[in-house]
Scaffold this motif. Structure first.
Motif, PDB file in Angstrom:
ATOM      1  N   LYS A  75       0.882  -1.169   0.000  1.00  0.00           N
ATOM      2  CA  LYS A  75       0.000   0.000   0.000  1.00  0.00           C
ATOM      3  C   LYS A  75       0.917   1.217   0.000  1.00  0.00           C
ATOM      4  O   LYS A  75       1.846   1.290   0.796  1.00  0.00           O
ATOM      5  CB  LYS A  75      -0.867   0.041   1.258  1.00  0.00           C
ATOM      6  CG  LYS A  75      -1.810  -1.095   1.422  1.00  0.00           C
ATOM      7  CD  LYS A  75      -2.552  -0.956   2.731  1.00  0.00           C
ATOM      8  CE  LYS A  75      -3.318  -2.208   3.050  1.00  0.00           C
ATOM      9  NZ  LYS A  75      -3.946  -2.155   4.362  1.00  0.00           N
ATOM     10  N   VAL A  76       0.654   2.168  -0.892  1.00  0.00           N
ATOM     11  CA  VAL A  76       1.509   3.342  -1.008  1.00  0.00           C
ATOM     12  C   VAL A  76       0.630   4.592  -1.068  1.00  0.00           C
ATOM     13  O   VAL A  76      -0.383   4.608  -1.768  1.00  0.00           O
ATOM     14  CB  VAL A  76       2.385   3.261  -2.283  1.00  0.00           C
ATOM     15  CG1 VAL A  76       3.343   4.421  -2.360  1.00  0.00           C
ATOM     16  CG2 VAL A  76       3.152   1.957  -2.317  1.00  0.00           C
ATOM     17  N   PHE A  77       1.022   5.647  -0.368  1.00  0.00           N
ATOM     18  CA  PHE A  77       0.203   6.851  -0.292  1.00  0.00           C
ATOM     19  C   PHE A  77       0.018   7.526  -1.647  1.00  0.00           C
ATOM     20  O   PHE A  77      -1.012   8.121  -1.912  1.00  0.00           O
ATOM     21  CB  PHE A  77       0.785   7.845   0.727  1.00  0.00           C
ATOM     22  CG  PHE A  77       2.004   8.575   0.238  1.00  0.00           C
ATOM     23  CD1 PHE A  77       1.891   9.791  -0.383  1.00  0.00           C
ATOM     24  CD2 PHE A  77       3.267   8.031   0.416  1.00  0.00           C
ATOM     25  CE1 PHE A  77       3.014  10.470  -0.830  1.00  0.00           C
ATOM     26  CE2 PHE A  77       4.387   8.694  -0.021  1.00  0.00           C
ATOM     27  CZ  PHE A  77       4.263   9.923  -0.655  1.00  0.00           C
ATOM     28  N   TYR A  78       1.017   7.455  -2.532  1.00  0.00           N
ATOM     29  CA  TYR A  78       0.877   8.105  -3.834  1.00  0.00           C
ATOM     30  C   TYR A  78       0.131   7.230  -4.850  1.00  0.00           C
ATOM     31  O   TYR A  78      -0.018   7.611  -6.008  1.00  0.00           O
ATOM     32  CB  TYR A  78       2.224   8.543  -4.401  1.00  0.00           C
ATOM     33  CG  TYR A  78       3.259   7.451  -4.520  1.00  0.00           C
ATOM     34  CD1 TYR A  78       3.324   6.636  -5.634  1.00  0.00           C
ATOM     35  CD2 TYR A  78       4.193   7.255  -3.515  1.00  0.00           C
ATOM     36  CE1 TYR A  78       4.270   5.635  -5.743  1.00  0.00           C
ATOM     37  CE2 TYR A  78       5.142   6.272  -3.610  1.00  0.00           C
ATOM     38  CZ  TYR A  78       5.181   5.468  -4.726  1.00  0.00           C
ATOM     39  OH  TYR A  78       6.130   4.485  -4.827  1.00  0.00           O
ATOM     40  N   ARG A  79      -0.326   6.069  -4.412  1.00  0.00           N
ATOM     41  CA  ARG A  79      -1.225   5.222  -5.197  1.00  0.00           C
ATOM     42  C   ARG A  79      -2.440   4.943  -4.312  1.00  0.00           C
ATOM     43  O   ARG A  79      -2.565   3.875  -3.733  1.00  0.00           O
ATOM     44  CB  ARG A  79      -0.548   3.905  -5.558  1.00  0.00           C
ATOM     45  CG  ARG A  79       0.657   4.052  -6.435  1.00  0.00           C
ATOM     46  CD  ARG A  79       1.260   2.676  -6.622  1.00  0.00           C
ATOM     47  NE  ARG A  79       2.485   2.737  -7.354  1.00  0.00           N
ATOM     48  CZ  ARG A  79       3.503   1.923  -7.162  1.00  0.00           C
ATOM     49  NH1 ARG A  79       3.436   0.970  -6.256  1.00  0.00           N
ATOM     50  NH2 ARG A  79       4.582   2.023  -7.882  1.00  0.00           N
ATOM     51  N   PRO A  80      -3.340   5.898  -4.193  1.00  0.00           N
ATOM     52  CA  PRO A  80      -4.420   5.766  -3.212  1.00  0.00           C
ATOM     53  C   PRO A  80      -5.307   4.542  -3.419  1.00  0.00           C
ATOM     54  O   PRO A  80      -5.893   4.036  -2.471  1.00  0.00           O
ATOM     55  CB  PRO A  80      -5.215   7.067  -3.365  1.00  0.00           C
ATOM     56  CG  PRO A  80      -4.747   7.698  -4.620  1.00  0.00           C
ATOM     57  CD  PRO A  80      -3.415   7.144  -4.951  1.00  0.00           C
ATOM     58  N   TRP A  81      -5.403   4.029  -4.640  1.00  0.00           N
ATOM     59  CA  TRP A  81      -6.229   2.845  -4.891  1.00  0.00           C
ATOM     60  C   TRP A  81      -5.676   1.609  -4.196  1.00  0.00           C
ATOM     61  O   TRP A  81      -6.411   0.658  -3.974  1.00  0.00           O
ATOM     62  CB  TRP A  81      -6.378   2.602  -6.394  1.00  0.00           C
ATOM     63  CG  TRP A  81      -5.064   2.479  -7.116  1.00  0.00           C
ATOM     64  CD1 TRP A  81      -4.319   1.341  -7.271  1.00  0.00           C
ATOM     65  CD2 TRP A  81      -4.341   3.508  -7.750  1.00  0.00           C
ATOM     66  NE1 TRP A  81      -3.169   1.602  -7.969  1.00  0.00           N
ATOM     67  CE2 TRP A  81      -3.154   2.947  -8.279  1.00  0.00           C
ATOM     68  CE3 TRP A  81      -4.553   4.876  -7.939  1.00  0.00           C
ATOM     69  CZ2 TRP A  81      -2.198   3.687  -8.969  1.00  0.00           C
ATOM     70  CZ3 TRP A  81      -3.600   5.597  -8.639  1.00  0.00           C
ATOM     71  CH2 TRP A  81      -2.453   5.006  -9.138  1.00  0.00           C
ATOM     72  N   THR A  82      -4.390   1.621  -3.824  1.00  0.00           N
ATOM     73  CA  THR A  82      -3.806   0.452  -3.154  1.00  0.00           C
ATOM     74  C   THR A  82      -4.310   0.307  -1.725  1.00  0.00           C
ATOM     75  O   THR A  82      -4.157  -0.763  -1.135  1.00  0.00           O
ATOM     76  CB  THR A  82      -2.266   0.511  -3.149  1.00  0.00           C
ATOM     77  OG1 THR A  82      -1.824   1.663  -2.433  1.00  0.00           O
ATOM     78  CG2 THR A  82      -1.723   0.523  -4.562  1.00  0.00           C
ATOM     79  N   PRO A  86      -4.813  -3.716  -2.014  1.00  0.00           N
ATOM     80  CA  PRO A  86      -3.353  -3.772  -2.135  1.00  0.00           C
ATOM     81  C   PRO A  86      -2.940  -4.732  -3.247  1.00  0.00           C
ATOM     82  O   PRO A  86      -3.654  -5.674  -3.559  1.00  0.00           O
ATOM     83  CB  PRO A  86      -2.883  -4.297  -0.778  1.00  0.00           C
ATOM     84  CG  PRO A  86      -4.056  -4.203   0.128  1.00  0.00           C
ATOM     85  CD  PRO A  86      -5.278  -4.197  -0.727  1.00  0.00           C
ATOM     86  N   PHE A  87      -1.774  -4.467  -3.852  1.00  0.00           N
ATOM     87  CA  PHE A  87      -1.276  -5.352  -4.903  1.00  0.00           C
ATOM     88  C   PHE A  87      -0.068  -6.132  -4.395  1.00  0.00           C
ATOM     89  O   PHE A  87       0.627  -5.698  -3.479  1.00  0.00           O
ATOM     90  CB  PHE A  87      -0.934  -4.574  -6.177  1.00  0.00           C
ATOM     91  CG  PHE A  87       0.246  -3.651  -6.045  1.00  0.00           C
ATOM     92  CD1 PHE A  87       1.504  -4.053  -6.452  1.00  0.00           C
ATOM     93  CD2 PHE A  87       0.100  -2.378  -5.539  1.00  0.00           C
ATOM     94  CE1 PHE A  87       2.592  -3.214  -6.336  1.00  0.00           C
ATOM     95  CE2 PHE A  87       1.173  -1.529  -5.419  1.00  0.00           C
ATOM     96  CZ  PHE A  87       2.435  -1.946  -5.818  1.00  0.00           C
ATOM     97  N   VAL A  88       0.165  -7.299  -4.976  1.00  0.00           N
ATOM     98  CA  VAL A  88       1.294  -8.147  -4.576  1.00  0.00           C
ATOM     99  C   VAL A  88       2.562  -7.579  -5.212  1.00  0.00           C
ATOM    100  O   VAL A  88       2.664  -7.466  -6.429  1.00  0.00           O
ATOM    101  CB  VAL A  88       1.077  -9.610  -5.007  1.00  0.00           C
ATOM    102  CG1 VAL A  88       2.302 -10.452  -4.679  1.00  0.00           C
ATOM    103  CG2 VAL A  88      -0.152 -10.182  -4.328  1.00  0.00           C
ATOM    104  N   GLU A  89       3.513  -7.208  -4.354  1.00  0.00           N
ATOM    105  CA  GLU A  89       4.764  -6.615  -4.822  1.00  0.00           C
ATOM    106  C   GLU A  89       5.907  -7.629  -4.847  1.00  0.00           C
ATOM    107  O   GLU A  89       6.816  -7.519  -5.662  1.00  0.00           O
ATOM    108  CB  GLU A  89       5.132  -5.447  -3.905  1.00  0.00           C
ATOM    109  CG  GLU A  89       6.360  -4.702  -4.339  1.00  0.00           C
ATOM    110  CD  GLU A  89       6.664  -3.534  -3.431  1.00  0.00           C
ATOM    111  OE1 GLU A  89       6.833  -2.433  -3.953  1.00  0.00           O
ATOM    112  OE2 GLU A  89       6.715  -3.733  -2.198  1.00  0.00           O
ATOM    113  N   ARG A  90       5.849  -8.628  -3.944  1.00  0.00           N
ATOM    114  CA  ARG A  90       6.902  -9.651  -3.865  1.00  0.00           C
ATOM    115  C   ARG A  90       6.255 -10.970  -3.477  1.00  0.00           C
ATOM    116  O   ARG A  90       5.190 -10.999  -2.880  1.00  0.00           O
ATOM    117  CB  ARG A  90       7.935  -9.305  -2.792  1.00  0.00           C
ATOM    118  CG  ARG A  90       8.575  -7.994  -2.907  1.00  0.00           C
ATOM    119  CD  ARG A  90       9.678  -7.808  -1.855  1.00  0.00           C
ATOM    120  NE  ARG A  90       9.227  -7.958  -0.485  1.00  0.00           N
ATOM    121  CZ  ARG A  90       9.014  -6.968   0.349  1.00  0.00           C
ATOM    122  NH1 ARG A  90       9.153  -5.739  -0.040  1.00  0.00           N
ATOM    123  NH2 ARG A  90       8.633  -7.191   1.590  1.00  0.00           N
TER     124      ARG A  90
END
Length: 176
Positions: A75-82, A86-90
């Motif tokens: 989850k990242v603040f500059y990608r509010p949709w996350t 949330p998306f799988v990063e690793r």
């Protein structure tokens, strides 16, 4: 990453072009800012599709016998949709055919683990797990094995109960 950047740019041109065509169809009734907004929305949509599709695309290309044992969502603040999804990063995958055991010590298992990251190349790590005690250790230079299956020269890590790496390794079926 290069191809994703190109795809995002193409999506921007396509989105802007669609709004431009819509504006022509409506005989110029849309405001002047509609074309760049359409391009921006298309670029954000392409970026989101790449982010959310990466895990499934990568997982589908794993060789037969690989098992995903852990995923890390972001989850990242500059990608509010996350924050909503949330998306799988690793993720961590085990290579089941690489499982090695010793007849005298079947609880000690060695397997190749692969650490896969969204913007990084895959890393291979050889892991030794003791299924009786729930400990694990990375196999590095200096580790040695006796003919009886005893291991020396490793730094054991006492994993928590339910540790995905130990649980995943101990769940694999030995083929040899």
């Amino acid at each position: 990453m290069f191809y994703e950047t190109i795809a995002t740019l193409v999506a921007g041109f396509a989105g802007g072009g669609l709004v431009l065509l819509l504006n022509k169809t409506l005989r110029g009734r849309l405001p002047r800012w509609a074309v760049p907004v359409g391009a921006g929305i298309a670029m954000i949509a392409a970026t989101m599709a790449n982010e959310y599709g990466w895990y499934e695309r990568t997982k589908s290309t794993l060789p037969e016998g690989f098992t995903v044992i852990q995923t890390v969502e972001n989850k990242v603040f500059y990608r509010p949709w996350t924050y909503a999804v949330p998306f799988v990063e690793r993720f961590v995958a085990l290579d089941a055919p690489s499982l090695r055991t010793h007849d005298a010590k079947p609880a000690l298992r060695i397997v190749d683990a692969y650490l896969m990251g969204r913007w990084s190349k895959p890393e291979k790590m050889v892991v030794l797990a003791d299924c009786d005690t729930g400990k694990r250790a990375p196999l590095l230079d200096g580790a040695s094995f006796s003919a009886a299956g005893d291991v020396t020269g490793v730094n054991w890590f006492a994993a928590d109960a339910g540790d995905p790496l130990v649980t995943g390794i101990c769940a694999l079926e030995a083929t040899s």
